[in-house]
Structures are given as C-alpha cells and as structure tokens.
Design a protein around this motif. Structure first.
Motif: not given
Length: 286
Positions: A6-9, A11-13
């Motif tokens: 997902k987009a939110d996940a 961004q954390q990568c």
C-alpha cells in the motif's frame, strides 16, 4: 514471489540504488556524514588563518543538490573551480552569491560587514572579490586534502565563467555557514564523489597476496637532510641551557629512501610551513 504494498507502507521503505553511480553516491554520502565534524574543524582552522582577528564558528552540512540548479544559474552567483589531484579529473566548485562575496571581502580586508540593505545586487565582481573567492576555495580544498589524505598541496583555483550543469550523483554538496555575532555568511562547496570514494579506498584494509598489490601505492618513509654540523660536547651542554644553534641550510638537499638518494631539491615555504621542492632527479635514482 512478488508483493504489492500500500502507498502508506511503501513510503516507509528505503529506496534502493539501482545503478552503480547511485550506489557510489550513497556510499560517499555516508562517508562524508561520518567525517563532517572533522571537516568542520579542519575548515575552521584553515579559514581562521585567512580571516585574522575575526571571531566565528563554522557550521557544515551535507545538503541535497536537487533544486539548486536554478540558484546556480543566477548571474549574481560567483563560481570558482579547482582541479583535485585524484585518479580521475575531478574538479570541485565554490558557489557563492553577491551578498556573501561582499561580506567575505569585508572580513578579509579587515572591515565590518556592510548592512544587507546597503548592498546592491550586481553581476560583475571586482578583481579583489574574485581573488578572495578563489583563495577561499583553495584554502578549503587544501584543508580537506590534508585531512583526508595527509597531503599538503599547492592547489590553484580560478574563476569559472561557463554555465555549470551539475550531473546527478557526481558531486556531494556541502553548505558552509560562517557564523558571526548576529550574522551568517554562507556558500556551497561542490565536491566530487571520487574525493570520498578515494578516502574510503585509502582506509580499506589490504588483504590477499602481496604480489597482487599495486606497488606504486605502498607508503614509504623518506628523509630530507636539510643541514649537518659537527659540535663539541661542551656546546651541547650550553645548548641544553637555552643557547641558540646557528644552522646553514644546504643549497641543494637530498630526498633519501633508506640509503638511496632519489631527488635533489630545496626548501620552500607554503602557507607558513616548510616544504621540500624537487628540482631534479638524483643520478642514482631509478
């Protein structure tokens, strides 16, 4: 097996460097960050010799070059360049705007900083201002070479009048801020990635058979004999009490490796330090 995030996940990568240039850039950035404190001390000490009787602190930060292209292309920005003695042709650049140029001229010439509203933006810089900026780049580059490679080199900087188009991943950008009482003067240093990659290579431990080493890069300890004098024991006893010993330097000196003379040269002075300047090769050198 692939997996969609997902987009939110996502961004954390952390982003993965795909190309070799990107990986070299990231490694150089990490190396530079570990040396920022040492670089700041080295630059402050060198600039302190240039700015006599000026109390200042130095703030050094690694900044993202993205978005600096438009600022670098402005006509009111002065660019100076200098060729670093690395394996590849690696120029570094100093970028400084008209306000900072004027302030550095004030400080180097022993004056007070002119109020910001009294300085008119200009395209042409005076000969004194350009010389001061070239010397500013020269001193900082010499300090970095001394810190990173223990090399004190007579580098020479000059004005860069062409359009500077920095290629991605070729340079790291350091923002240097000269902090004075209630005022700050800043500029940018564009340093080639090779500068930090070369330092990392110097620090890498050597492994494997000696036969695989590049013998030209093996460090050796040489000796320069500047003078020789015979004295009596009573003279030595007198000198222990603070007497002065007069020494006449040889007009031609030898650089020796073990017992073999490789070069002839003379003593020179650079930035307040004594240097050995080679004039010719010794006949026995090979």
């Amino acid at each position: 097996m692939s997996k969609l995030l997902k987009a939110d996940a996502a961004q954390q990568c952390s982003a993965y460097a795909l190309t070799r240039q990107q990986r070299q850039y990231e490694q150089a950035s990490q190396q530079a960050r570990t040396r920022l404190a040492d670089c700041s001390k080295a630059l402050q000490a060198e600039l302190g010799r240039m700015l006599t009787d000026v109390d200042f602190e130095l703030d050094l930060n690694l900044c993202n070059p993205t978005g600096l292209g438009s600022w670098m292309s402005e006509q009111s920005v002065l660019l100076a360049t200098l060729q670093l003695p690395l394996e590849q042709e690696s120029p570094c650049y100093l970028a400084i705007d008209h306000q900072a140029v004027h302030n550095m001229a004030d400080l180097c010439l022993g004056g007070q900083l002119t109020a910001r509203h009294q300085i008119e933006e200009k395209v042409e810089f005076s000969a004194s201002e350009t010389r001061i900026c070239c010397r500013l780049l020269q001193k900082q580059a010499q300090a970095l070479m001394q810190l990173l490679f223990n090399q004190h080199l007579p580098l020479s900087a000059h004005l860069f009048k062409q359009q500077f188009q920095p290629h991605p991943f070729h340079w790291l950008v350091l923002k240097v801020r000269l902090l004075l009482a209630g005022e700050a003067v800043s500029w940018l240093l564009w340093l080639p990635v090779e500068l930090w990659a070369a330092e990392q290579e110097e620090q890498k431990p050597v492994s494997g058979p000696v036969a695989l080493l590049d013998w030209r890069r093996i460090p050796v300890r040489g000796r320069v004999e500047m003078a020789r004098r015979q004295v009596r024991v009573e003279q030595l006893q007198a000198w222990c009490q603070g007497e002065l010993l007069g020494i006449d330097l040889f007009s031609s000196m030898q650089f020796q490796l073990e017992q073999q003379a490789l070069f002839h040269g003379k003593v020179a002075e650079e930035a307040g330090a004594l240097m050995f300047q080679i004039s010719d090769y010794a006949e026995s050198g090979s």
